[in-house]
Write a protein that holds these residues in place. Structure first.
Motif: not given
Length: 315
Positions: A214, A218, A229
């Motif tokens: 990501t 996250y 993501v």
């Protein structure tokens, strides 16, 4: 017990935690998958109607898909068992242990897994001892970067990566808005992976690890809203490391006394060493959640897999 040819499953979804919306989405997705393979499913929120509804329905099995406190701390599972009903998943006692990140980390460390060094600070003690002095001591002992997270909680709510000592007080305040106790652990830099474990009757088996990439944290938004993501299933690990993370997840599942399904979150450092972060007894089951991705990556039809979990729980 005779296993019914068409079991009736009551899915619990919703509740009043910060993760209510995720739980509702998980419940709908699991119910759809089970209905696609002929399982009769009803969905119930956790409110004043739940106990009489379960008492009247008397389902063959109750599947709690509740995230957050009441769903994962064992309390709702206790009530289900008080009603004389069977559960799919981990029972109340082991759920309480796994729900507490400091306790879970201590247990899995005793089972041989590596976990980042950490301290826990209740909000009351944090204030009594003086925030500045306590945080200076934490940084001196654990160094930087650090991860601050609620000692109990999920979906990355209240979790912050701290790279500067100046940012630590704000991270603590954010954490205390979700829990009265903070866990502060040494951050491990590496590849973030999640390994789901399922047991359809022949013992716990790790599904392929999912790698999480990501831009930025996250966090809650990244987890449950597509686009932020990138996931790799299986994770881009060499064979030895992939085997190690799967073994670590099964070790965590067994050492914590978990049942039927779980998800273990780990970081693999630059040397290929997996570090245990936490375990989930009620993994998310939404369209972006990690267990369904891992199951599909392993070639499972979700409806068939969930039905196998149901039947194994009735045996």
């Amino acid at each position: 017990m005779t296993i019914p040819s068409s079991p009736r499953v009551a899915v619990l979804a919703g509740g009043l935690s910060h993760e209510r919306d995720v739980s509702l989405r998980s419940g709908r997705r699991v119910a759809e998958a089970l209905r696609s393979v002929g399982v009769e499913v009803s969905i119930h929120d956790v409110d004043s109607d739940l106990v009489p509804a379960l008492g009247d329905l008397r389902p063959d099995l109750v599947w709690p898909l509740l995230h957050g406190a009441s769903g994962e701390d064992g309390s709702v599972r206790d009530v289900v068992q008080l009603l004389g009903l069977r559960l799919l998943g981990t029972g109340p006692r082991a759920s309480r242990v796994a729900w507490s990140k400091p306790i879970a980390k201590t247990i899995v460390a005793g089972a041989g897994l590596a976990t980042p060094e950490f301290v826990t600070l209740p909000q009351s003690l944090f204030r009594e001892l003086g925030a500045g002095r306590v945080l200076d001591t934490v940084v001196a002992r654990l160094g930087l970067p650090l991860v601050v997270k609620p000692s109990r909680g999920g979906s990355a709510l209240g979790v912050n990566l701290v790279t500067s000592a100046d940012d630590l007080p704000r991270a603590m305040v954010d954490c205390f808005s979700y829990s009265d106790t903070a866990l502060i652990e040494r951050a491990v830099v590496g590849t973030e992976v999640a390994v789901s474990v399922v047991d359809t009757g022949d013992g716990p088996v790790a599904l392929p690890p999912v790698e999480i990439v990501t831009d930025g944290a996250y966090d809650y938004d990244a987890r449950y809203n597509p686009g932020r993501v990138e996931y790799f299933t299986p994770a881009r690990l060499d064979d030895a490391v992939a085997t190690a993370v799967r073994e670590a997840a099964v070790t965590a599942h067994r050492s914590l006394g978990l049942t039927r399904l779980s998800r273990t979150d780990l970081i693999v450092d630059g040397e290929g060493q997996p570090w245990f972060l936490e375990v989930n007894v009620a993994p998310g089951m939404t369209e972006t959640s990690l267990l369904p991705q891992a199951a599909e990556g392993a070639g499972h039809n979700l409806g068939d897999l969930y039905r196998s979990l149901v039947l194994a729980s009735l045996e």
